[in-house]
Design an enzyme around this catalytic site. Structure first.
Site, PDB file in Angstrom:
ATOM      1  N   ASP A   7      42.470  16.583 -26.920  1.00  0.00           N
ATOM      2  CA  ASP A   7      43.823  17.158 -26.396  1.00  0.00           C
ATOM      3  C   ASP A   7      43.766  18.188 -25.508  1.00  0.00           C
ATOM      4  O   ASP A   7      44.171  18.209 -24.293  1.00  0.00           O
ATOM      5  CB  ASP A   7      44.659  17.733 -27.560  1.00  0.00           C
ATOM      6  CG  ASP A   7      45.663  16.919 -27.896  1.00  0.00           C
ATOM      7  OD1 ASP A   7      45.500  15.387 -27.888  1.00  0.00           O
ATOM      8  OD2 ASP A   7      46.683  17.234 -28.500  1.00  0.00           O
ATOM      9  N   ASP A  63      39.358  15.234 -32.263  1.00  0.00           N
ATOM     10  CA  ASP A  63      40.827  15.079 -31.930  1.00  0.00           C
ATOM     11  C   ASP A  63      41.298  16.535 -31.152  1.00  0.00           C
ATOM     12  O   ASP A  63      41.983  16.276 -30.299  1.00  0.00           O
ATOM     13  CB  ASP A  63      41.531  14.957 -33.494  1.00  0.00           C
ATOM     14  CG  ASP A  63      43.113  15.071 -33.242  1.00  0.00           C
ATOM     15  OD1 ASP A  63      43.395  14.340 -32.492  1.00  0.00           O
ATOM     16  OD2 ASP A  63      43.675  16.154 -34.146  1.00  0.00           O
TER      17      ASP A  63
HETATM   18  C1  IPM Z   1      45.039  11.172 -31.933  1.00  0.00           C
HETATM   19  C2  IPM Z   1      46.149  11.575 -32.713  1.00  0.00           C
HETATM   20  C3  IPM Z   1      46.138  10.794 -34.075  1.00  0.00           C
HETATM   21  C4  IPM Z   1      45.105  11.625 -34.521  1.00  0.00           C
HETATM   22  C5  IPM Z   1      47.322  11.094 -34.913  1.00  0.00           C
HETATM   23  C6  IPM Z   1      48.749  10.760 -34.223  1.00  0.00           C
HETATM   24  C7  IPM Z   1      47.228  10.654 -36.125  1.00  0.00           C
HETATM   25  O1  IPM Z   1      46.405  12.855 -32.550  1.00  0.00           O
HETATM   26  O2  IPM Z   1      44.853   9.613 -31.642  1.00  0.00           O
HETATM   27  O3  IPM Z   1      44.171  11.937 -31.398  1.00  0.00           O
HETATM   28  O4  IPM Z   1      44.891  12.782 -35.122  1.00  0.00           O
HETATM   29  O5  IPM Z   1      43.824  11.087 -34.418  1.00  0.00           O
HETATM   30 MG    MG Z   2      44.916  13.888 -31.333  1.00  0.00          MG
END
Ligand code: IPM
Ligand code: MG
Length: 362
Positions: A251, A247
């Site tokens: 990002d 995660d």
């Molecule tokens: C992602 C998002 C989700 C996650 C959230 C919105 C639940 O950040 O798809 O990366 O943490 O997996």
């Molecule tokens: Mg995410």
């Protein structure tokens, strides 16, 4: 061939970008002789408003009955109250777990014509083309116990990082198989200097490597990986990691390209082997962008590229997938941009005009 697709437009700009993808698929279907059948359901905030939950059981069953799910985005300030009984994100976790979508593929590829949009220097970015394989149905997101309670000495909270051998095995296999189909380099990311689950992970990766002699396996600690992604992003080919690390790293990785609005993703319930297909959910990695929703300026390309991943991984239509990707490249090469990737001398298009441009370039 009849291909059934569950469509979950969701919130914010979700319905706008999904609309362009659906139009494109319809044209593509006519061109290549496939009949796409779309079934819609509410998802996220809109579903909470209408049905009291982010994803109803009926919607989940509808998805299960299709060959793939195409999703927009969920969430928005209206549903942000942490004390609310239902949150849009619940829908995401429910569909991931409910459909067994354990393998999240997030490709990170720089588009040469968009390099200047990245905060990183051009020379660091040339040739960046990797995919992160994130485990999606285990780890801290789902492990029990998961709760908050009061003690005589104040509140406590616990989340559990649990992985079973089976869960680690199947996600590592996705990593190895994909590496085999790509540049044959697999980076397994863990925190084996601290976490027991990571030590199990690392040992299993090392053991599995003997079955993939053609793939070069490397282990890296997650903190070092975060650094490496910025210092030498072009070094990576396939990265495989557990849910929470994935995660965070994805990002970070999405910023490299400077064009979040361009990045697709797939969440699969099986191992994507060459020549076989898996059920999957496909979505752009950008969120619901409530600040620009309804203005007709959102970038539909990430969703369009997600539908290309769908054609490839769930329907085995490699030619059609490549045609969609090539059309997107041609549109960008012609200088067409949506506002998020706009730069001097380019032609700015609305969401629908960008959709039409891609159809035209098919
Ligand atoms: C992602 C998002 C989700 C996650 C959230 C919105 C639940 O950040 O798809 O990366 O943490 O997996
Ligand atoms: Mg995410």
């Amino acid at each position: 061939m009849k291909l059934e697709i569950a469509v979950l437009p969701g919130d914010g700009i979700g319905p706008e970008v999904i609309g362009e993808s659906v139009k494109l698929l319809e044209v593509l279907g006519q061109r290549y002789g496939h009949r796409f059948v779309f079934s819609y359901a509410d998802f996220g905030g809109i579903s909470i408003d209408k049905h009291g939950e982010a994803l109803t059981g009926a919607a989940l069953e509808m998805c299960r009955g299709c060959g793939a799910v195409l999703m927009g985005a969920v969430g928005g300030p209206r549903w942000d109250d942490p004390k609310a009984p239902a949150r849009p994100e619940d829908g995401l976790l429910k569909i991931r777990k409910g459909l067994g979508l354990f393998a999240n593929l997030r490709p990170v590829k720089v588009f040469p014509m968009l390099l200047d949009a990245s905060p990183l220097r051009r020379e660091l970015l040339e040739g960046v083309d990797f995919v992160v394989v994130r485990e999606l149905t285990g780890g801290l997101y789902f492990g029990r116990p998961k709760r908050r309670w009061q003690t005589a000495r104040g509140w406590r909270g616990v989340d559990t990082l649990l992985y079973t051998e089976k869960e680690i095995e199947r996600i590592l296999r996705v990593g190895f198989e994909l590496a085999r189909q790509r540049g044959k380099k697999l980076t397994s990311v863990d925190k084996a200097n601290i976490l027991e689950s990571s030590r199990l992970w690392r040992q299993m990766a090392t053991d599995m490597a003997s079955h993939y002699p053609d793939v070069e396996l490397r282990h890296i600690l997650v903190d070092a990986c975060a650094m490496r992604l910025i210092q030498r992003p072009a070094e990576f080919d396939v990265i495989v990691t557990e849910n929470m690390f994935g995660d965070i790293l994805t990002d970070e990785a999405s910023v490299l390209t400077g064009s979040m609005g361009m990045l697709p993703s797939a969440s699969l319930s099986g191992v994507p082997r060459e020549g076989s297909t898996a059920f999957g959910l496909y979505e752009p990695i950008h969120g619901s962008a409530p600040d620009i929703a309804g203005q007709g300026i959102a970038n539909p390309l990430a969703t369009i590229l997600s539908s290309a991943m769908m054609l490839r991984h769930s329907f085995g239509l490699e030619t059609e997938a490549a045609a969609v990707e090539a059309a997107v490249m041609r549109v960008l090469e012609s200088g067409y941009r949506t506002r998020d990737i706009m730069s001097l001398g380019r032609k700015e298009l609305s969401t629908t005009d960008m959709g039409k441009a891609v159809v035209g370039a098919l």
